[in-house]
Design a protein around this motif. Sequence first.
Motif, mmCIF file in Angstrom:
data_model
loop_
_atom_site.group_PDB
_atom_site.id
_atom_site.type_symbol
_atom_site.label_atom_id
_atom_site.label_comp_id
_atom_site.label_asym_id
_atom_site.label_seq_id
_atom_site.Cartn_x
_atom_site.Cartn_y
_atom_site.Cartn_z
ATOM 1 N N LEU A 285 0.839 -1.198 0.000
ATOM 2 C CA LEU A 285 0.000 0.000 0.000
ATOM 3 C C LEU A 285 0.873 1.246 0.000
ATOM 4 O O LEU A 285 0.567 2.229 -0.694
ATOM 5 N N GLN A 286 1.957 1.235 0.760
ATOM 6 C CA GLN A 286 2.885 2.367 0.734
ATOM 7 C C GLN A 286 3.406 2.601 -0.676
ATOM 8 O O GLN A 286 3.439 3.742 -1.158
ATOM 9 N N ASP A 287 3.802 1.520 -1.341
ATOM 10 C CA ASP A 287 4.336 1.653 -2.700
ATOM 11 C C ASP A 287 3.277 2.158 -3.669
ATOM 12 O O ASP A 287 3.555 3.023 -4.511
ATOM 13 N N ALA A 288 2.059 1.613 -3.559
ATOM 14 C CA ALA A 288 0.985 2.032 -4.466
ATOM 15 C C ALA A 288 0.672 3.518 -4.281
ATOM 16 O O ALA A 288 0.473 4.247 -5.257
ATOM 17 N N ARG A 289 0.644 3.961 -3.041
ATOM 18 C CA ARG A 289 0.354 5.371 -2.776
ATOM 19 C C ARG A 289 1.436 6.292 -3.317
ATOM 20 O O ARG A 289 1.160 7.406 -3.751
ATOM 21 N N ASP A 290 2.684 5.812 -3.276
ATOM 22 C CA ASP A 290 3.815 6.639 -3.696
ATOM 23 C C ASP A 290 4.196 6.450 -5.157
ATOM 24 O O ASP A 290 5.197 6.998 -5.624
ATOM 25 N N GLY A 291 3.422 5.641 -5.882
ATOM 26 C CA GLY A 291 3.700 5.446 -7.295
ATOM 27 C C GLY A 291 4.937 4.620 -7.566
ATOM 28 O O GLY A 291 5.594 4.794 -8.596
ATOM 29 N N ARG A 292 5.271 3.702 -6.647
ATOM 30 C CA ARG A 292 6.421 2.826 -6.828
ATOM 31 C C ARG A 292 5.960 1.426 -7.206
ATOM 32 O O ARG A 292 4.855 1.009 -6.878
ATOM 33 N N GLN A 293 6.832 0.695 -7.881
ATOM 34 C CA GLN A 293 6.545 -0.695 -8.207
ATOM 35 C C GLN A 293 6.338 -1.509 -6.927
ATOM 36 O O GLN A 293 7.110 -1.408 -5.985
ATOM 37 N N THR B 135 -0.636 -7.294 -10.743
ATOM 38 C CA THR B 135 0.268 -7.139 -11.885
ATOM 39 C C THR B 135 -0.263 -6.077 -12.833
ATOM 40 O O THR B 135 0.494 -5.258 -13.378
ATOM 41 N N SER B 136 -1.575 -6.078 -13.030
ATOM 42 C CA SER B 136 -2.195 -5.057 -13.876
ATOM 43 C C SER B 136 -1.969 -3.666 -13.296
ATOM 44 O O SER B 136 -1.652 -2.722 -14.018
ATOM 45 N N MET B 137 -2.119 -3.545 -11.973
ATOM 46 C CA MET B 137 -1.859 -2.255 -11.337
ATOM 47 C C MET B 137 -0.389 -1.860 -11.470
ATOM 48 O O MET B 137 -0.064 -0.705 -11.732
ATOM 49 N N ASN B 138 0.488 -2.819 -11.301
ATOM 50 C CA ASN B 138 1.929 -2.542 -11.372
ATOM 51 C C ASN B 138 2.343 -2.041 -12.744
ATOM 52 O O ASN B 138 3.241 -1.214 -12.879
ATOM 53 N N GLN B 139 1.688 -2.551 -13.766
ATOM 54 C CA GLN B 139 2.021 -2.155 -15.131
ATOM 55 C C GLN B 139 1.708 -0.691 -15.382
ATOM 56 O O GLN B 139 2.249 -0.085 -16.302
ATOM 57 N N LYS B 140 0.832 -0.124 -14.574
ATOM 58 C CA LYS B 140 0.440 1.270 -14.752
ATOM 59 C C LYS B 140 1.287 2.231 -13.927
ATOM 60 O O LYS B 140 1.204 3.437 -14.105
ATOM 61 N N ILE B 141 2.076 1.683 -13.002
ATOM 62 C CA ILE B 141 2.899 2.538 -12.157
ATOM 63 C C ILE B 141 4.066 3.085 -12.971
ATOM 64 O O ILE B 141 4.718 2.374 -13.720
ATOM 65 N N GLY B 142 4.311 4.354 -12.783
ATOM 66 C CA GLY B 142 5.346 5.027 -13.570
ATOM 67 C C GLY B 142 4.719 6.118 -14.414
ATOM 68 O O GLY B 142 5.384 7.046 -14.839
ATOM 69 N N ILE B 143 3.390 6.014 -14.649
ATOM 70 C CA ILE B 143 2.637 7.118 -15.225
ATOM 71 C C ILE B 143 1.906 7.769 -14.050
ATOM 72 O O ILE B 143 2.018 7.297 -12.918
ATOM 73 N N PRO B 144 1.160 8.849 -14.220
ATOM 74 C CA PRO B 144 0.519 9.507 -13.082
ATOM 75 C C PRO B 144 -0.179 8.517 -12.154
ATOM 76 O O PRO B 144 -0.780 7.542 -12.593
ATOM 77 N N ARG B 145 -0.125 8.790 -10.857
ATOM 78 C CA ARG B 145 -0.469 7.806 -9.846
ATOM 79 C C ARG B 145 -1.948 7.468 -9.759
ATOM 80 O O ARG B 145 -2.309 6.438 -9.242
ATOM 81 N N GLN B 146 -2.835 8.352 -10.188
ATOM 82 C CA GLN B 146 -4.258 8.086 -10.060
ATOM 83 C C GLN B 146 -4.828 7.600 -11.383
ATOM 84 O O GLN B 146 -4.545 8.162 -12.438
ATOM 85 N N TYR B 147 -5.651 6.550 -11.328
ATOM 86 C CA TYR B 147 -6.202 5.933 -12.520
ATOM 87 C C TYR B 147 -7.715 5.847 -12.421
ATOM 88 O O TYR B 147 -8.293 5.862 -11.335
ATOM 89 N N THR B 148 -8.360 5.720 -13.553
ATOM 90 C CA THR B 148 -9.811 5.592 -13.572
ATOM 91 C C THR B 148 -10.223 4.769 -14.775
ATOM 92 O O THR B 148 -9.478 4.631 -15.737
ATOM 93 N N PRO C 247 -9.504 -4.440 -16.736
ATOM 94 C CA PRO C 247 -10.195 -3.203 -17.069
ATOM 95 C C PRO C 247 -9.275 -2.196 -17.736
ATOM 96 O O PRO C 247 -8.098 -2.099 -17.387
ATOM 97 N N SER C 248 -9.803 -1.478 -18.692
ATOM 98 C CA SER C 248 -9.017 -0.454 -19.361
ATOM 99 C C SER C 248 -8.871 0.739 -18.429
ATOM 100 O O SER C 248 -9.852 1.231 -17.881
ATOM 101 N N ILE C 249 -7.641 1.207 -18.236
ATOM 102 C CA ILE C 249 -7.361 2.244 -17.262
ATOM 103 C C ILE C 249 -6.631 3.391 -17.930
ATOM 104 O O ILE C 249 -5.736 3.197 -18.728
ATOM 105 N N THR C 250 -7.025 4.604 -17.595
ATOM 106 C CA THR C 250 -6.322 5.778 -18.087
ATOM 107 C C THR C 250 -6.062 6.711 -16.912
ATOM 108 O O THR C 250 -6.786 6.702 -15.923
ATOM 109 N N PRO C 251 -5.023 7.518 -16.986
ATOM 110 C CA PRO C 251 -4.711 8.412 -15.874
ATOM 111 C C PRO C 251 -5.731 9.524 -15.740
ATOM 112 O O PRO C 251 -6.289 10.007 -16.722
#
Length: 366
Positions: free
Chosen positions: A272-280, A312-325, A359-363
């Motif tokens: 959760l710390q990593d997800a909040r901070d945009g880290r893998q 894994t799907s969430m991890n693939q999105k990390i590195g672009i802006p942290r919030q997704y929808t 699910p398709s996710i965009t920042p």
Amino acid sequence: MHKRPLEILIFGAGAVGSTFGWRLAQNPFVRLSAVCRSNYTSVKTNGIHLRTTLWGNGSFRPHRVVKAVSDVQNVAFDYVVCANKLTPSDAVSFAEAIRPAVRPTTTLVSVQNGINVERPLKHMFEGNTILSAICYASCQQPLPGQVQQLTQIRPFAFAIGTYHSGSTDTQSENNKLEKLVSLDSKFKAIKDVNTERWTKMMFNGSLNPVSALTGLNSHQLLQDSPSLTLAHRLAEEIYEVASRSGANLPADSVSRTISCLQSPAPIVPSMLQDARDGRQMEVEALCGNIWRQADAVGVSVPAVKATYDALTSMNQKIGIPRQYTFESDPHTPVADLSTDLASETSRRASKHLLYDVQPSITPVAA
């Protein structure tokens, strides 16, 4: 009496590595070096400052602060402590990264999350003593060089044992273990590393992933029935894998794991710390290794595999802006996305189905 300083290298001075290093550095005969990444400038300039419930508050400045192991390759280290996170890019390369600091007499210490994390060390440094340390203290680094330890799930901070690799010189290995454990009162020597790793894995493989999926800390999870159901199911599957893998876990391990949520202070797990901070996130070490071990011992783990796929799907999105929808609703906040993802994971896991909807996710627009 020590004829020379005990040379120790911390590889990965994040929250856990900094805490471990701080405790070692309290001994006047220890000379501590630290390999830092994102916090290099802060640690080099100001040292590391800690607020803890286990030891009180303190600060220290490593004897050497470097960016790469090659910067200290001429030092004869007695111990090299690997406290780096095992993201996909680091899972194998970290063993190669520490090679310049390892000599035949160097003892390697894995303070990393997960199971089978010692294998890369064993593969590359077959003749060296390898110790395995399991962290039971919840540590965070909210700012570079600023570490907090607010709670723990055991009365001690680190359980440390020998990673038995077929060595015939067990007395030498035990001596190295005893020397390390003697450096702090909150270090505990253990005999059965496999069981201890799986004990911690019960927590790390269930509550940690669910927390990352939902965005909830330990106290909040207690109030969320679907998330709690998923965590319970994950713990049950991990218990079966652990038992089949030779771990001697108590019969009530699942309930003990869930009871950790009732800690005095809320736990914010590392994922959760990593997800909040945009880290893998450490998806491979904390989820992937479980289902691979499950396959090896013939245990079905649909909830673990479902959660692994979702993370894994969430991890693939990390590195672009942290919030997704979701693309279908550009106003859905990140917390709602995580909850929906977790609910779908829980539903499919309860039916022994793998999570096969990505699910398709965009920042979210800034």
